[in-house]
Motif scaffolding. Structure first.
Motif, PDB file in Angstrom:
ATOM      1  N   VAL A  21      39.753  40.222  41.852  1.00 29.33           N
ATOM      2  CA  VAL A  21      39.491  41.347  40.967  1.00 29.33           C
ATOM      3  C   VAL A  21      39.982  40.949  39.586  1.00 29.33           C
ATOM      4  N   GLU A  22      39.176  41.228  38.576  1.00 28.43           N
ATOM      5  CA  GLU A  22      39.563  40.965  37.199  1.00 28.43           C
ATOM      6  C   GLU A  22      39.843  42.286  36.500  1.00 28.43           C
ATOM      7  N   VAL A  23      40.812  42.249  35.596  1.00 32.53           N
ATOM      8  CA  VAL A  23      41.248  43.450  34.895  1.00 32.53           C
ATOM      9  C   VAL A  23      41.263  43.162  33.392  1.00 32.53           C
ATOM     10  N   ALA A  24      40.856  44.155  32.612  1.00 31.34           N
ATOM     11  CA  ALA A  24      40.962  44.110  31.155  1.00 31.34           C
ATOM     12  C   ALA A  24      41.721  45.361  30.737  1.00 31.34           C
ATOM     13  N   GLU A  25      42.900  45.163  30.175  1.00 36.91           N
ATOM     14  CA  GLU A  25      43.760  46.289  29.825  1.00 36.91           C
ATOM     15  C   GLU A  25      43.603  46.661  28.358  1.00 36.91           C
ATOM     16  N   ASP A  33      34.649  43.043  39.901  1.00 38.61           N
ATOM     17  CA  ASP A  33      34.624  42.044  40.965  1.00 38.61           C
ATOM     18  C   ASP A  33      34.259  40.701  40.345  1.00 38.61           C
ATOM     19  N   THR A  34      35.100  39.708  40.544  1.00 38.75           N
ATOM     20  CA  THR A  34      34.862  38.389  39.961  1.00 38.75           C
ATOM     21  C   THR A  34      33.520  37.806  40.389  1.00 38.75           C
ATOM     22  N   GLN A  35      33.138  38.027  41.623  1.00 42.64           N
ATOM     23  CA  GLN A  35      31.897  37.439  42.144  1.00 42.64           C
ATOM     24  C   GLN A  35      30.653  38.218  41.729  1.00 42.64           C
ATOM     25  N   GLY A  40      28.813  45.239  36.582  1.00 41.50           N
ATOM     26  CA  GLY A  40      29.570  46.145  35.736  1.00 41.50           C
ATOM     27  C   GLY A  40      31.019  46.256  36.165  1.00 41.50           C
ATOM     28  N   HIS A  41      31.637  47.371  35.782  1.00 38.90           N
ATOM     29  CA  HIS A  41      33.061  47.547  36.025  1.00 38.90           C
ATOM     30  C   HIS A  41      33.374  49.018  36.267  1.00 38.90           C
TER      31      HIS A  41
END
Length: 61
Positions: A21-25, A33-35, A40-41
């Protein structure tokens, strides 16, 4: 204008790249989802994300 975001792998993801899992704070927290980045997000308030992480860490989820 859209805020530029720097994505990073969540420290809660395991070492398997297929389960990352990727996060942008920022003002809001974006999670994807990285894959499947092109799908989207999800977007959370910073407070909601912090509460979620607390619950995970405390074993409530």
């Amino acid at each position: 204008m859209t805020e530029a975001r720097e994505w990073h792998k969540s420290s809660y993801s395991n070492g398997n790249n297929a389960s990352c899992v990727e996060v942008a704070e920022g003002q809001t927290v974006l999670v994807r989802d990285t894959q499947n980045r092109t799908l989207g997000h999800l977007e959370y308030s910073a407070d909601a994300w912090a509460a979620f992480l607390r619950d995970v860490k405390d074993g409530h989820l």
